[in-house]
Design a protein around this motif. Structure first.
Motif, PDB file in Angstrom:
ATOM      1  N   UNK A  10       0.508  -1.555   0.365  1.00  0.00           N
ATOM      2  CA  UNK A  10       0.011   0.037   0.059  1.00  0.00           C
ATOM      3  C   UNK A  10       1.066   1.112  -0.153  1.00  0.00           C
ATOM      4  N   UNK A  11       1.772   0.955   0.856  1.00  0.00           N
ATOM      5  CA  UNK A  11       3.010   2.428   1.305  1.00  0.00           C
ATOM      6  C   UNK A  11       3.723   2.604  -0.436  1.00  0.00           C
ATOM      7  N   UNK A  12       3.881   2.027  -1.039  1.00  0.00           N
ATOM      8  CA  UNK A  12       4.979   1.167  -2.606  1.00  0.00           C
ATOM      9  C   UNK A  12       3.854   2.337  -3.191  1.00  0.00           C
ATOM     10  N   UNK A  13       2.177   1.481  -3.575  1.00  0.00           N
ATOM     11  CA  UNK A  13       1.610   2.376  -4.814  1.00  0.00           C
ATOM     12  C   UNK A  13       1.427   3.802  -4.347  1.00  0.00           C
ATOM     13  N   UNK A  14       1.288   4.247  -3.163  1.00  0.00           N
ATOM     14  CA  UNK A  14       0.290   5.234  -2.752  1.00  0.00           C
ATOM     15  C   UNK A  14       1.655   5.932  -3.331  1.00  0.00           C
ATOM     16  N   UNK A  15       3.232   5.875  -2.791  1.00  0.00           N
ATOM     17  CA  UNK A  15       4.806   7.356  -2.994  1.00  0.00           C
ATOM     18  C   UNK A  15       4.400   6.480  -4.841  1.00  0.00           C
ATOM     19  N   UNK A  16       4.121   5.664  -5.745  1.00  0.00           N
ATOM     20  CA  UNK A  16       3.881   5.446  -7.088  1.00  0.00           C
ATOM     21  C   UNK A  16       3.141   7.436  -7.451  1.00  0.00           C
ATOM     22  N   UNK A  17       2.036   6.625  -6.520  1.00  0.00           N
ATOM     23  CA  UNK A  17       1.044   7.890  -7.149  1.00  0.00           C
ATOM     24  C   UNK A  17       1.079   8.769  -7.058  1.00  0.00           C
ATOM     25  N   UNK A  18       1.955   9.421  -6.173  1.00  0.00           N
ATOM     26  CA  UNK A  18       2.512  10.908  -5.832  1.00  0.00           C
ATOM     27  C   UNK A  18       3.626  11.777  -6.504  1.00  0.00           C
ATOM     28  N   UNK A  19       4.254  10.439  -6.748  1.00  0.00           N
ATOM     29  CA  UNK A  19       5.244  11.165  -7.402  1.00  0.00           C
ATOM     30  C   UNK A  19       5.533  10.324  -8.509  1.00  0.00           C
ATOM     31  N   UNK A  20       5.323   8.828  -8.966  1.00  0.00           N
ATOM     32  CA  UNK A  20       5.705   7.818  -9.805  1.00  0.00           C
ATOM     33  C   UNK A  20       7.128   7.806  -9.820  1.00  0.00           C
ATOM     34  N   UNK A  21       7.630   7.380 -10.753  1.00  0.00           N
ATOM     35  CA  UNK A  21       9.199   7.106 -11.052  1.00  0.00           C
ATOM     36  C   UNK A  21       9.829   8.371 -11.688  1.00  0.00           C
ATOM     37  N   UNK A  22      10.231   9.111 -11.184  1.00  0.00           N
ATOM     38  CA  UNK A  22      11.178  10.206 -11.824  1.00  0.00           C
ATOM     39  C   UNK A  22      12.397   9.409 -12.700  1.00  0.00           C
ATOM     40  N   UNK A  23      12.905  10.275 -12.998  1.00  0.00           N
ATOM     41  CA  UNK A  23      14.136   9.002 -14.723  1.00  0.00           C
ATOM     42  C   UNK A  23      14.779  10.339 -14.091  1.00  0.00           C
ATOM     43  N   UNK A  24      16.373   9.953 -13.516  1.00  0.00           N
ATOM     44  CA  UNK A  24      17.212  11.099 -13.462  1.00  0.00           C
ATOM     45  C   UNK A  24      17.882  11.163 -15.221  1.00  0.00           C
ATOM     46  N   UNK A  25      18.580  12.329 -15.162  1.00  0.00           N
ATOM     47  CA  UNK A  25      18.911  12.609 -16.555  1.00  0.00           C
ATOM     48  C   UNK A  25      20.090  11.095 -16.851  1.00  0.00           C
ATOM     49  N   UNK A  26      19.561  11.050 -17.896  1.00  0.00           N
ATOM     50  CA  UNK A  26      20.756  10.372 -18.691  1.00  0.00           C
ATOM     51  C   UNK A  26      19.974   8.906 -18.747  1.00  0.00           C
TER      52      UNK A  26
END
Length: 88
Positions: A15-31
């Protein structure tokens, strides 16, 4: 460089993992560029493929999630590239 990532999510962290994903998704760093991502129907496993300049970039991508999930990351290559190394 391509990387395949297999992630397992412990049931108590789902549940925490899904919540975090909904809040910010997967942020791809440069490169880093996501090629594709999939989640199992049980919502406790994911598979993804990324293209990245180097392994350090992939580590930056997954660092914010290491408190919740277990990541197995492997560099991979296309079979056509492999042929260049093993001959035809």
């Amino acid at each position: 460089m391509l990387f395949v990532c297999y992630v397992t999510i412990d049931p108590e962290n789902r549940d925490e993992s899904i919540k975090r994903f909904k809040q910010g998704g997967i942020v791809e760093p440069e490169g880093v560029k996501m090629i594709g991502a999939w989640i199992g129907l049980n919502q406790q496993e994911t598979w993804s493929i990324f293209e990245a300049d180097d392994a350090a970039s992939i580590m930056k991508l997954f660092q914010p999630w290491t408190d919740l999930n277990v990541h197995q990351i492997a560099p991979v290559m296309d079979f056509s590239e492999l042929a260049d190394y093993v001959g035809r």
